[in-house]
Motif scaffolding. Sequence first.
Motif, short mmCIF file in Angstrom:
data_model
loop_
_atom_site.label_atom_id
_atom_site.label_comp_id
_atom_site.label_asym_id
_atom_site.label_seq_id
_atom_site.Cartn_x
_atom_site.Cartn_y
_atom_site.Cartn_z
N MET A 192 -14.20 -1.11 0.07
CA MET A 192 -14.81 -0.15 0.99
C MET A 192 -16.12 0.35 0.38
O MET A 192 -16.35 0.18 -0.82
N ASP A 193 -16.94 0.95 1.20
CA ASP A 193 -18.20 1.47 0.67
C ASP A 193 -18.00 2.63 -0.29
O ASP A 193 -18.90 2.98 -1.03
N LYS A 194 -16.80 3.22 -0.33
CA LYS A 194 -16.50 4.32 -1.25
C LYS A 194 -15.70 3.88 -2.47
O LYS A 194 -15.49 4.66 -3.39
N GLY A 195 -15.19 2.64 -2.49
CA GLY A 195 -14.40 2.17 -3.62
C GLY A 195 -13.54 0.98 -3.26
O GLY A 195 -13.72 0.35 -2.21
N TYR A 196 -12.61 0.68 -4.14
CA TYR A 196 -11.74 -0.49 -3.98
C TYR A 196 -10.29 -0.03 -4.03
O TYR A 196 -9.88 0.70 -4.94
N MET A 197 -9.50 -0.45 -3.04
CA MET A 197 -8.08 -0.12 -2.99
C MET A 197 -7.28 -1.41 -3.09
O MET A 197 -7.51 -2.36 -2.34
N SER A 198 -6.34 -1.43 -4.02
CA SER A 198 -5.44 -2.56 -4.20
C SER A 198 -4.05 -2.13 -3.74
O SER A 198 -3.59 -1.04 -4.08
N VAL A 199 -3.38 -2.98 -2.96
CA VAL A 199 -2.05 -2.67 -2.43
C VAL A 199 -1.08 -3.78 -2.81
O VAL A 199 -1.32 -4.95 -2.50
N GLU A 200 0.01 -3.40 -3.49
CA GLU A 200 1.01 -4.38 -3.90
C GLU A 200 2.33 -4.21 -3.17
O GLU A 200 3.10 -5.15 -3.07
N ASN A 201 2.62 -3.02 -2.67
CA ASN A 201 3.86 -2.80 -1.93
C ASN A 201 3.73 -3.32 -0.51
O ASN A 201 2.63 -3.48 0.01
N PRO A 202 4.87 -3.55 0.14
CA PRO A 202 4.83 -3.97 1.55
C PRO A 202 4.12 -2.93 2.42
O PRO A 202 4.17 -1.73 2.13
N PHE A 203 3.44 -3.41 3.44
CA PHE A 203 2.78 -2.51 4.37
C PHE A 203 2.87 -3.07 5.78
O PHE A 203 3.19 -4.24 5.99
N THR A 204 2.61 -2.19 6.73
CA THR A 204 2.59 -2.58 8.15
C THR A 204 1.25 -2.15 8.71
O THR A 204 0.78 -1.04 8.47
N LEU A 205 0.64 -3.05 9.45
CA LEU A 205 -0.63 -2.77 10.12
C LEU A 205 -0.37 -2.80 11.62
O LEU A 205 0.20 -3.77 12.13
N THR A 206 -0.76 -1.75 12.30
CA THR A 206 -0.59 -1.69 13.76
C THR A 206 -1.95 -1.72 14.41
O THR A 206 -2.82 -0.89 14.11
N ILE A 207 -2.13 -2.70 15.30
CA ILE A 207 -3.36 -2.83 16.08
C ILE A 207 -2.95 -2.99 17.54
O ILE A 207 -2.18 -3.89 17.87
N GLN A 208 -3.46 -2.12 18.38
CA GLN A 208 -3.16 -2.16 19.82
C GLN A 208 -1.66 -2.32 20.08
O GLN A 208 -1.22 -3.21 20.79
N GLU A 209 -0.87 -1.47 19.44
CA GLU A 209 0.58 -1.42 19.60
C GLU A 209 1.32 -2.67 19.11
O GLU A 209 2.49 -2.86 19.39
N LYS A 210 0.64 -3.55 18.40
CA LYS A 210 1.28 -4.74 17.83
C LYS A 210 1.36 -4.55 16.31
O LYS A 210 0.36 -4.23 15.67
#
Length: 161
Positions: A71-89
């Motif tokens: 991101m323009d403010k920094g870097y985020m690393s994610v190792e745990n499971p996540f869910t992304l919701t886009i347009q209710e999907k």
Amino acid sequence: MKSISQIAFRIRRVFKSWIYKLQKMFKFQKKTPFHQIIGATLLNVDSSKATYCGLNKSGPTISTYQFGFKMDKGYMSVENPFTLTIQEKNFHSSNLEIFDVLRSLTGSRVEQAWFEREEINIIFDRAHLRISLKDKDFMSPEAGNFAANDNSTFIVFTGED
């Protein structure tokens, strides 16, 4: 034999102790803002494999995939499971098409972000990202981290109080 006032005093003391423990246990149920990324623009998404081993390099190793959010403010690393919701999907991090879906968010802006006891919520202008902090979902020693571009902030997502 104890008087009624002594018994009532002990009951009040025990009750106050329980209330205190409950308040402490649920202190992260409220939203704690993740100010460092609010307003950030997502520039790029990458993925890599991380391997953790003991200090003496003997014993079990843990391998996991991590996703990186530049991101323009920094870097985020994610190792745990996540869910992304886009347009209710919903797209889970184990979904084969998740990387392409994440890359489609390039240019999106973070509108809201906060920590809760069991997840991190990041709301982009086009999607909602929920990163699990549940004990059962930890794939490595940390759920992820965030490092600000100016090195002023480094946050490790551990899920601990």
